[in-house]
Scaffold this active site. Sequence first.
Site, PDB file in Angstrom:
ATOM      1  N   LYS A   1      51.890 -38.746  11.731  1.00 30.89           N
ATOM      2  CA  LYS A   1      53.085 -39.056  11.801  1.00 30.89           C
ATOM      3  C   LYS A   1      53.816 -40.400  11.082  1.00 30.89           C
ATOM      4  O   LYS A   1      53.241 -41.378  11.517  1.00 30.89           O
ATOM      5  CB  LYS A   1      53.447 -38.934  13.382  1.00 30.89           C
ATOM      6  CG  LYS A   1      54.863 -39.084  13.749  1.00 30.89           C
ATOM      7  CD  LYS A   1      55.223 -38.313  15.326  1.00 30.89           C
ATOM      8  CE  LYS A   1      54.854 -39.630  16.163  1.00 30.89           C
ATOM      9  NZ  LYS A   1      55.391 -39.476  17.414  1.00 30.89           N
TER      10      LYS A   1
ATOM     11  N   TYR B   1      61.747 -38.737  14.545  1.00 34.35           N
ATOM     12  CA  TYR B   1      61.125 -39.874  14.406  1.00 34.35           C
ATOM     13  C   TYR B   1      60.536 -40.248  13.059  1.00 34.35           C
ATOM     14  O   TYR B   1      60.560 -41.164  12.193  1.00 34.35           O
ATOM     15  CB  TYR B   1      59.666 -40.009  15.190  1.00 34.35           C
ATOM     16  CG  TYR B   1      58.929 -41.233  15.118  1.00 34.35           C
ATOM     17  CD1 TYR B   1      59.100 -42.422  15.824  1.00 34.35           C
ATOM     18  CD2 TYR B   1      57.905 -41.179  14.265  1.00 34.35           C
ATOM     19  CE1 TYR B   1      58.182 -43.395  15.764  1.00 34.35           C
ATOM     20  CE2 TYR B   1      56.712 -42.250  13.988  1.00 34.35           C
ATOM     21  CZ  TYR B   1      57.311 -43.383  14.853  1.00 34.35           C
ATOM     22  OH  TYR B   1      56.472 -44.329  14.894  1.00 34.35           O
TER      23      TYR B   1
ATOM     24  N   ASP C   1      59.547 -35.821  28.365  1.00 29.71           N
ATOM     25  CA  ASP C   1      60.161 -34.896  27.197  1.00 29.71           C
ATOM     26  C   ASP C   1      59.062 -33.650  27.087  1.00 29.71           C
ATOM     27  O   ASP C   1      58.687 -33.390  26.094  1.00 29.71           O
ATOM     28  CB  ASP C   1      60.194 -35.597  25.816  1.00 29.71           C
ATOM     29  CG  ASP C   1      60.964 -34.963  24.700  1.00 29.71           C
ATOM     30  OD1 ASP C   1      61.860 -34.140  25.069  1.00 29.71           O
ATOM     31  OD2 ASP C   1      61.016 -35.536  23.784  1.00 29.71           O
TER      32      ASP C   1
ATOM     33  N   LYS D   1      58.295 -37.866   9.446  1.00 32.18           N
ATOM     34  CA  LYS D   1      57.502 -36.513   9.068  1.00 32.18           C
ATOM     35  C   LYS D   1      56.127 -36.602   9.445  1.00 32.18           C
ATOM     36  O   LYS D   1      55.553 -37.718   9.960  1.00 32.18           O
ATOM     37  CB  LYS D   1      57.625 -36.701   7.461  1.00 32.18           C
ATOM     38  CG  LYS D   1      59.082 -36.306   6.892  1.00 32.18           C
ATOM     39  CD  LYS D   1      59.190 -36.453   5.305  1.00 32.18           C
ATOM     40  CE  LYS D   1      60.466 -36.420   4.819  1.00 32.18           C
ATOM     41  NZ  LYS D   1      60.506 -36.163   3.416  1.00 32.18           N
ATOM     42  N   VAL D   2      55.710 -35.258   9.504  1.00 31.46           N
ATOM     43  CA  VAL D   2      54.221 -35.262  10.039  1.00 31.46           C
ATOM     44  C   VAL D   2      53.488 -34.530   8.742  1.00 31.46           C
ATOM     45  O   VAL D   2      53.962 -33.607   8.320  1.00 31.46           O
ATOM     46  CB  VAL D   2      54.011 -34.278  11.219  1.00 31.46           C
ATOM     47  CG1 VAL D   2      52.719 -34.205  11.655  1.00 31.46           C
ATOM     48  CG2 VAL D   2      55.000 -34.737  12.411  1.00 31.46           C
TER      49      VAL D   2
ATOM     50  N   GLY E   1      55.686 -31.099   9.011  1.00 33.87           N
ATOM     51  CA  GLY E   1      56.447 -31.023  10.273  1.00 33.87           C
ATOM     52  C   GLY E   1      57.579 -32.023  10.266  1.00 33.87           C
ATOM     53  O   GLY E   1      57.293 -33.084   9.263  1.00 33.87           O
TER      54      GLY E   1
END
Length: 850
Positions: free
Chosen positions: A546, A529, A641, A531-532, A525
Amino acid sequence: MWNHISGSIPKEISNLSNLKYLLLSGNNLTGPLPDELGYLPNLLILQVDDNNITGQLPKSFANLQSVKHFHLNNNSISGQIPSELSTLPQLLHFLLDNNNLSGHLPGEFSQLSSLRILQLDNNNFGGTTIPPSYSNMSELVKLSLRNCGLQGPVPDLSSIKHLRYIDLSSNQLTGMIPTNKLSDNITAVILSNNSLSGSVPSNFSGLRLLQKLSLDENKLSGSIPSSLWQNVILNGSSTLLLDFENNLFTNITGILDPPANVSVRLYGNPVCGGGNALNTAQFCGPSYGDVEPSGSSSNSTDSCPPQSCPTSEGYAYLSGSPVRCFCALPLEVSIRLRSPGFADFRPYIYAYNGFMTSFLELDRYQLVIDPYVWGQGPRLSLFLKFFPQSNENNISTFNSSELQLLVSLFATYSIRADDIFGPYELLSFTFLGPYGSVYLQLPKSGMSKGALAGVILGSIACSFIVASILVVALIYYKKHKQSQLEVPRGQTSSKVPIKTGSVKDFSFEELEEATSGFSITTQVGQGGYGKVYKGVLANATVVAIKRAHQGSLQGQTEFITEIEILSRLHHRNLVSLVGYCDEQGEQMLVYEYMPNGSLQDLLSGSKNSLSLTTRLHIALGSAKGILYLHTEADPPIIHRDIKANNILLDNNLNPKVSDFGISRLVPITDGEGASTHVSTTVRGTPGYLDPEYLLTHKLTEKSDVYSLGIVFLQLLTGMQPISHGRNIVREVSAACQSGMMLSMIDPSMGLYSPECIKKFMALALKCTHDKPEPRPTMLEVVRELENLITSLKDSGTAPSDLDASGSGVSLGIGIALPHVSSDKTAHDHELGEFMGSNLISGVIPTIRPR
């Protein structure tokens, strides 16, 4: 305490012959209590509350001749209470409320010569009576047997001279209320929801400390004597609640002129009927339960210059100090009174301050209680701020030995119990500013260093405390080492020395190895912020990592916030933080891995075929996770959020709310129990943002309700919140108004119940109302979803029998939600998912006898 410890309690603990404290609260422990625990000769406290313990109380516990505290509440312990426990000579507190106990109340308990508190609420002693011998419990301070299925008469407890608090409500007690005068120390008599008859006896008059007399929901008749409030003496902070609702009272003797701080409730009595000569109208309106006051003991320091005290670092002016405008750094200690002997804390604040400061050899002004909050039980959370002694030399912090002493006394439960305040439990320490860098050495004492280390570290290494130390250290590090944080990746920067408990401090090399050098093949992902990555740790644990973009490293606030929040939040519907990495110019967060990705991925996938039942379970789990944030986190949290991308799914499609980087703490409620808002710069995701928050910048829990309502609409329709100029709320509302609601339903859902769809849609639209006031609370959302799922199961309708045509079904925008019942016959204990949790996770039920 307050970790993720699972499995059963090992019997080998009984080999620790010197063990004094067995503190396992708030975990996931299962199975029975081992008989072998009864052979710990020096055990003082057995504290295993808020777990999933089953089985019966071992008779071997009668051997615990030194034990003073049994805190076993909020489990599933069943069977008869062993009468053998009546031989325990030192037992002070016996707390087994919220279990599955049955049988009868042991009459032999009257032999417990030291017993102060007997609290057995919400068990099932159905058909049995309260033993008359309980009137011989000469040292008893509190008797709480609420909702236990008890029958027979109310016992005469007038001979117990120290008795302060009686709660026998929600049973099936009959007969008349005893007429002998109770102890002058009585603060609360709660006999509501029984079948008591006769009149109100005069023995309730002249009780100088009485705060609450609840006789509502009975069959009492005759006249109410006005002497109940005419003879009471109340100081400015005291209140008296007299609740007579829903009885058969026809008159009030004397003059109906209670003082302003006395509340009289008469709703549902003939005395409130038309034509009555008494002016009772002001007391005859319906009430909505008791709002137990919360507040603060701090005084105003408005006359002191704000710029002279660095509040951003935790410093505060010490009101009441002999040195005017003395600015000092407090040590913050959070505790909870497990079974206080009063209904209103305000008259006892001064006494508590004196009790605590006297024991700690401090001056009264050095302790500020800010705030105090009532929770379920009722239990009382106290947030204590201890300040150093004021002086002219401007020494405004505790030294290391003073800090060590305070920590040690709380962590080793060395502060003696007081009858009126009852036992306490330690929730957390918060080490602000320079306290975060103080090394707490073990003091020399009668206890060995190893034993004291075990107690102190076991108490302060729980996740909430670690999070507090971690945040302080990171903030301090950011302020004083900012240049080192901005080094390029691959170059080594000095690392903050942080000791963590449940949250691990990973090295860069460990995470690099887990992801094959952050290979593109492990990336799962990407967001603003960073990349995962999917990683496999050395112990074979699969995690999601993350990793911040290099340009995102200035987002230190979000990084700290997410560590702070996630490390102390534990709920099955919140994603768990495994650890973090903060070295070599990196900011990485390590989470449990969620194999089914996000709800957004699932709804937009080509193979999406989620049934209505699955969608409802995803909705309910998400709502429970957010309810935990709003009501059980300490302090409460607004996520800010909520969106389909931030609801992750495990192997079984159980949802977990994630991404707390921009969450905000909820301010303490005001004296009326109403939540105030947070004024903040608007943050969140377009399409999910609360319109009121967008316009006013006022953030409340209802902002999360709106965002979750958008997710519900997505679950129903499969649509995006905003797509090609179409707004999901407007589209669905228009379809409902035109009677075409079912045309909006996601065609991949398959067969479904139109009635269930109709109710789910009504809930979603109520959540997404433009104004926050008409929106339900998150608790109401959870209850409604549980009702929907239950009705779907109870209908017994197979999916193949359900009508998917939707013909003749419509839904008006103004539809009212059906009545939501909070009654549950089962116990839902998910406590232990939060350090020091005040409430049961998920729905907060009215527990009926089982």
